[in-house]
Each structure stands twice: as structure tokens, then as C-alpha cells.
Design a protein around this motif. Structure first.
Motif, PDB file in Angstrom:
ATOM      1  N   PRO A  16       0.789  -1.235   0.000  1.00 17.92           N
ATOM      2  CA  PRO A  16       0.000   0.000   0.000  1.00 17.92           C
ATOM      3  C   PRO A  16       0.824   1.289   0.000  1.00 17.92           C
ATOM      4  N   PRO A  17       1.911   1.403   0.789  1.00 21.47           N
ATOM      5  CA  PRO A  17       2.674   2.649   0.706  1.00 21.47           C
ATOM      6  C   PRO A  17       3.271   2.884  -0.681  1.00 21.47           C
ATOM      7  N   LEU A  18       3.612   1.818  -1.410  1.00 18.97           N
ATOM      8  CA  LEU A  18       4.178   1.988  -2.738  1.00 18.97           C
ATOM      9  C   LEU A  18       3.149   2.571  -3.698  1.00 18.97           C
ATOM     10  N   VAL A  19       1.924   2.090  -3.664  1.00 18.47           N
ATOM     11  CA  VAL A  19       0.909   2.615  -4.576  1.00 18.47           C
ATOM     12  C   VAL A  19       0.442   3.997  -4.123  1.00 18.47           C
ATOM     13  N   ALA A  20       0.586   4.306  -2.861  1.00 18.83           N
ATOM     14  CA  ALA A  20       0.127   5.594  -2.336  1.00 18.83           C
ATOM     15  C   ALA A  20       1.029   6.744  -2.747  1.00 18.83           C
ATOM     16  N   GLU A  21       2.267   6.454  -3.156  1.00 14.20           N
ATOM     17  CA  GLU A  21       3.216   7.507  -3.486  1.00 14.20           C
ATOM     18  C   GLU A  21       2.775   8.359  -4.666  1.00 14.20           C
ATOM     19  N   HIS A  22       1.961   7.816  -5.545  1.00 14.57           N
ATOM     20  CA  HIS A  22       1.619   8.505  -6.785  1.00 14.57           C
ATOM     21  C   HIS A  22       0.470   9.493  -6.646  1.00 14.57           C
ATOM     22  N   GLY A  23      -0.310   9.412  -5.585  1.00  7.15           N
ATOM     23  CA  GLY A  23      -1.444  10.311  -5.426  1.00  7.15           C
ATOM     24  C   GLY A  23      -2.564   9.974  -6.398  1.00  7.15           C
ATOM     25  N   VAL A  24      -3.662  10.677  -6.276  1.00  8.37           N
ATOM     26  CA  VAL A  24      -4.828  10.402  -7.116  1.00  8.37           C
ATOM     27  C   VAL A  24      -5.315  11.700  -7.742  1.00  8.37           C
ATOM     28  N   PRO A  25      -5.143  11.824  -9.067  1.00  6.41           N
ATOM     29  CA  PRO A  25      -5.690  13.023  -9.695  1.00  6.41           C
ATOM     30  C   PRO A  25      -7.216  12.976  -9.644  1.00  6.41           C
ATOM     31  N   GLY A  26      -7.831  14.072  -9.275  1.00  6.82           N
ATOM     32  CA  GLY A  26      -9.289  14.126  -9.249  1.00  6.82           C
ATOM     33  C   GLY A  26      -9.941  13.537  -8.020  1.00  6.82           C
ATOM     34  N   ALA A  27      -9.162  13.166  -6.995  1.00  5.58           N
ATOM     35  CA  ALA A  27      -9.746  12.575  -5.789  1.00  5.58           C
ATOM     36  C   ALA A  27     -10.622  13.568  -5.029  1.00  5.58           C
ATOM     37  N   ALA A  28     -10.512  14.841  -5.343  1.00  6.81           N
ATOM     38  CA  ALA A  28     -11.322  15.854  -4.664  1.00  6.81           C
ATOM     39  C   ALA A  28     -12.814  15.685  -4.944  1.00  6.81           C
ATOM     40  N   ARG A  29     -13.165  14.894  -5.959  1.00  8.19           N
ATOM     41  CA  ARG A  29     -14.583  14.691  -6.260  1.00  8.19           C
ATOM     42  C   ARG A  29     -15.236  13.654  -5.361  1.00  8.19           C
ATOM     43  N   TYR A  30     -14.473  12.916  -4.569  1.00 11.31           N
ATOM     44  CA  TYR A  30     -15.035  11.823  -3.776  1.00 11.31           C
ATOM     45  C   TYR A  30     -15.553  12.188  -2.387  1.00 11.31           C
ATOM     46  N   PRO A  31     -15.024  13.200  -1.699  1.00 20.39           N
ATOM     47  CA  PRO A  31     -15.572  13.492  -0.373  1.00 20.39           C
ATOM     48  C   PRO A  31     -17.072  13.757  -0.422  1.00 20.39           C
ATOM     49  N   GLY A  32     -17.764  13.183   0.552  1.00 18.60           N
ATOM     50  CA  GLY A  32     -19.210  13.339   0.635  1.00 18.60           C
ATOM     51  C   GLY A  32     -19.783  12.330   1.607  1.00 18.60           C
ATOM     52  N   LYS A  33     -21.107  12.332   1.717  1.00 21.16           N
ATOM     53  CA  LYS A  33     -21.808  11.405   2.604  1.00 21.16           C
ATOM     54  C   LYS A  33     -22.508  10.368   1.735  1.00 21.16           C
ATOM     55  N   TYR A  34     -22.258   9.102   2.056  1.00 20.98           N
ATOM     56  CA  TYR A  34     -22.845   7.971   1.352  1.00 20.98           C
ATOM     57  C   TYR A  34     -23.647   7.185   2.388  1.00 20.98           C
ATOM     58  N   GLU A  35     -24.892   6.823   2.051  1.00 19.89           N
ATOM     59  CA  GLU A  35     -25.740   6.153   3.053  1.00 19.89           C
ATOM     60  C   GLU A  35     -26.469   4.958   2.477  1.00 19.89           C
ATOM     61  N   ARG A  36     -26.579   3.931   3.329  1.00 20.40           N
ATOM     62  CA  ARG A  36     -27.446   2.781   3.073  1.00 20.40           C
ATOM     63  C   ARG A  36     -28.146   2.477   4.386  1.00 20.40           C
ATOM     64  N   ALA A  37     -29.034   1.502   4.406  1.00 21.72           N
ATOM     65  CA  ALA A  37     -29.860   1.226   5.590  1.00 21.72           C
ATOM     66  C   ALA A  37     -29.032   0.934   6.838  1.00 21.72           C
ATOM     67  N   SER A  38     -27.865   0.312   6.699  1.00 20.62           N
ATOM     68  CA  SER A  38     -27.116  -0.108   7.877  1.00 20.62           C
ATOM     69  C   SER A  38     -25.869   0.715   8.179  1.00 20.62           C
ATOM     70  N   ALA A  39     -25.554   1.715   7.349  1.00 23.18           N
ATOM     71  CA  ALA A  39     -24.329   2.478   7.591  1.00 23.18           C
ATOM     72  C   ALA A  39     -24.346   3.821   6.880  1.00 23.18           C
ATOM     73  N   THR A  40     -23.659   4.778   7.487  1.00 19.79           N
ATOM     74  CA  THR A  40     -23.345   6.056   6.856  1.00 19.79           C
ATOM     75  C   THR A  40     -21.839   6.093   6.682  1.00 19.79           C
ATOM     76  N   LEU A  41     -21.398   6.367   5.476  1.00 17.94           N
ATOM     77  CA  LEU A  41     -19.970   6.459   5.173  1.00 17.94           C
ATOM     78  C   LEU A  41     -19.658   7.901   4.821  1.00 17.94           C
ATOM     79  N   ASP A  42     -18.864   8.549   5.646  1.00 13.42           N
ATOM     80  CA  ASP A  42     -18.424   9.911   5.365  1.00 13.42           C
ATOM     81  C   ASP A  42     -17.007   9.831   4.812  1.00 13.42           C
ATOM     82  N   VAL A  43     -16.838  10.239   3.580  1.00 13.62           N
ATOM     83  CA  VAL A  43     -15.515  10.310   2.965  1.00 13.62           C
ATOM     84  C   VAL A  43     -15.082  11.760   3.091  1.00 13.62           C
TER      85      VAL A  43
END
Length: 117
Positions: A16-43
Motif C-alpha cells: 500500500p505505501p508503494l501505490v500511495a506515493e503517486h497520489g490520485v488526480p481528481g480525488a477531490a470529487r469523492y468526499p461526501g456522505k454515502y448512506e445505506r440502511a445499515s451504515a453512513t460512510l463519510d468520505v
């Protein structure tokens, strides 16, 4: 067999640290709240990249402890790895948009829709 275990342990600790070195172009579009009946996922945008804050919801929520906030380690521009409680088992999380524009996060075998940004 012990050599195979050693290789597996090394990959789990180092990949994982090796793949993490490159960063993610466009990752700024992912933060948000995702919900289903059993969980809320805050990115969220953390100091070093994206983090996941997951909250159990619904009638069974009180039966399980709230998982810790975890870093999302980029694999490519829509796929991330995470691990809870410093355990050596990595899980994957992937973001996906439908052709109609709705955003989802996939974790395990569940697709969770984005409800707010």
C-alpha cells in the motif's frame, strides 16, 4: 510454506505505501456522505489524503462498535485500500458513477449511494 507466508506478510506491509506515493488526480470529487440502511460512510479530505469515517445505523447499530476513522490508500484514480484496527488484512473501496450521474461507493459486496457532498 513459510517462505510463502513471509512473502505474503511483506506484501501486506509494503504494497500500500508503494501505490500511495503517486497520489490520485481528481480525488477531490469523492468526499461526501454515502448512506445505506445499515451504515453512513463519510468520505473526508484529511491531512494526507482521503479518510473514511463509517457509522453503523439502523436497528442493529447498537450491537457493533463504531469503527475507527481510517485512511484511504490510493491504488488508482477510483480504487482505494483501507484497513481497520491496524490489522494486516486490507479491504478495498471503489468509487463509481452511473451513466446518469449518480455517485456510489462500493465496499465489500455493497454499493452505497452518495446523498450529499
Amino acid at each position: 510454506m513459510s517462505q510463502l507466508n513471509e512473502i505474503s506478510d511483506w506484501l501486506q506491509e509494503n504494497l500500500p505505501p508503494l501505490v500511495a506515493e503517486h497520489g490520485v488526480p481528481g480525488a477531490a470529487r469523492y468526499p461526501g456522505k454515502y448512506e445505506r440502511a445499515s451504515a453512513t460512510l463519510d468520505v473526508l479530505q484529511g491531512e494526507n489524503g482521503l479518510v473514511l469515517d463509517m457509522t453503523p445505523t439502523g436497528p442493529l447499530a447498537g450491537l457493533f462498535p463504531t469503527p475507527p476513522r481510517v485512511d484511504l490508500v490510493p491504488v488508482d484514480d477510483s480504487t482505494f485500500l483501507l484497513r481497520e484496527n491496524e490489522d494486516k488484512t486490507w479491504s478495498s473501496l471503489a468509487f463509481h458513477a452511473l451513466p446518469t450521474g449518480e455517485e456510489y461507493v462500493h465496499m465489500g459486496v455493497r454499493a452505497t449511494p452518495e446523498v450529499s457532498r
